[in-house]
Design an enzyme around this catalytic site. Structure first.
Site, mmCIF file in Angstrom:
data_model
loop_
_atom_site.group_PDB
_atom_site.id
_atom_site.type_symbol
_atom_site.label_atom_id
_atom_site.label_comp_id
_atom_site.label_asym_id
_atom_site.label_seq_id
_atom_site.Cartn_x
_atom_site.Cartn_y
_atom_site.Cartn_z
ATOM 1 N N LYS A 173 76.682 31.363 -51.603
ATOM 2 C CA LYS A 173 76.355 32.928 -51.670
ATOM 3 C C LYS A 173 77.285 33.942 -52.038
ATOM 4 O O LYS A 173 77.224 34.943 -52.598
ATOM 5 C CB LYS A 173 76.003 33.212 -49.967
ATOM 6 C CG LYS A 173 75.478 34.805 -49.759
ATOM 7 C CD LYS A 173 74.326 34.794 -50.472
ATOM 8 C CE LYS A 173 73.866 36.811 -50.386
ATOM 9 N NZ LYS A 173 73.614 37.000 -48.842
ATOM 10 N N LYS A 242 82.612 44.457 -47.919
ATOM 11 C CA LYS A 242 82.853 43.533 -47.222
ATOM 12 C C LYS A 242 82.550 42.186 -47.758
ATOM 13 O O LYS A 242 83.569 41.109 -47.636
ATOM 14 C CB LYS A 242 81.888 43.338 -45.978
ATOM 15 C CG LYS A 242 82.085 42.177 -44.993
ATOM 16 C CD LYS A 242 81.059 41.164 -45.094
ATOM 17 C CE LYS A 242 79.442 41.319 -45.014
ATOM 18 N NZ LYS A 242 78.867 40.275 -45.176
#
Length: 292
Positions: A173, A242
């Site tokens: 991911k 993030k």
């Protein structure tokens, strides 16, 4: 087919997954740290609300987790009212959150110690993709456990890739998001270049969409880039930051050189510092217009 699924997290993706499951006739027991948010999603979808993460995790043989970051995941899994306490023998926890691979490995061990089984199953796709059941799932963990979760994941996903053991899904991911965030930066820069050089925004984007670069990202972000401020936030810029922090940390640990990701992180940090963190990732184009 699983009759009841627990869902932990009622943010954009968690809410969309809940709605998708409910439209398929699946009962959903939902928990969110902010109870009012869970209540709103439940009212819109017909889901039931659990008082604790433990209650949602105990609701069905498959539990989906969709939380913002590593800290939120650790807080939801831990303690007497946490996911681990509710995920007993026979329970599969499929965590779709974007977190560090080490966090996925750590949480999988906690779930296993409690008798359950966990997969890291982060997804690629936006809220509309969830609504169509066309996500891409990148799964890390045992194949036998993934097979138990497939009836639920198949309702959400067009394709499911098993990429390795615990942590491999989370790793994949981050690799995918490194590419997505690079595309977002590139589209933003290219669009502003065309505009500042005298080409109308919509005309420029029409060419992008029909060029060799016109892949899925360019297509599904079209409205956001062409009509900034008129489309819902799909992925906020602070979450991009993030992700890029996680990506660069993984790069440092694995010895991968990622100069583009580092440059993208600086650009995102500047835009967030300018007060754009809550806006959609496509706001980078607006930020660059201001600089130009």
């Amino acid at each position: 087919m699983t009759d009841t699924v627990g869902v932990i997290g009622a943010g954009r993706m968690g809410a969309a997954m809940t709605a998708r499951l409910r439209s398929a006739g699946v009962e959903v027991v939902l928990w969110n740290r902010t109870a009012a948010r869970a209540a709103a999603v439940a009212a819109a979808t017909g889901a039931r609300v659990a008082a604790t993460a433990r209650g949602a995790a105990a609701a069905g043989p498959v539990v989906l987790v969709s939380l913002a970051d590593d800290a939120a995941c650790r807080a939801a899994y831990d303690g007497p009212d946490g996911i681990v306490a509710g995920a007993g023998p026979g329970t599969v926890v499929a965590d779709t959150s974007t977190v560090a691979p080490g966090t996925s490995i750590e949480l999988a061990a906690l779930v296993a110690a409690g008798g359950g089984a966990m997969l890291d199953t982060p997804v690629s796709g936006s809220v509309p993709v969830v609504e169509r059941g066309e996500l891409t799932v990148m799964a890390g963990g045992r194949v036998a456990v993934l097979d138990r979760a497939r009836p639920v994941l198949d309702l959400l996903a067009r394709q499911i890739f098993h990429v390795g053991e615990h942590g491999a899904g989370a790793t994949m991911k981050l690799a995918v998001n490194a590419l997505v965030h690079a595309l977002n930066q590139a589209v933003s820069e290219a669009l502003v270049l065309a505009e500042r050089s005298g080409v109308a925004r919509r005309a420029a984007y029409e060419v992008f969409a029909n060029s060799v670069a016109g892949g899925p990202f360019v297509q599904y972000k079209r409205a956001a880039f062409e009509r900034p401020g008129q489309t819902p936030v799909a992925f906020s810029l602070d979450l991009v930051g993030k992700d890029l922090d996680l990506i660069l940390d993984l790069a440092a640990r694995s010895g991968a050189s990622m100069p583009q990701a580092a440059a993208n992180r600086r650009a995102v940090a500047d835009a967030v510092a300018a007060g754009l963190g809550d806006e959609d990732m496509s706001v980078l184009a607006r930020y660059l217009r201001g600089l130009a």
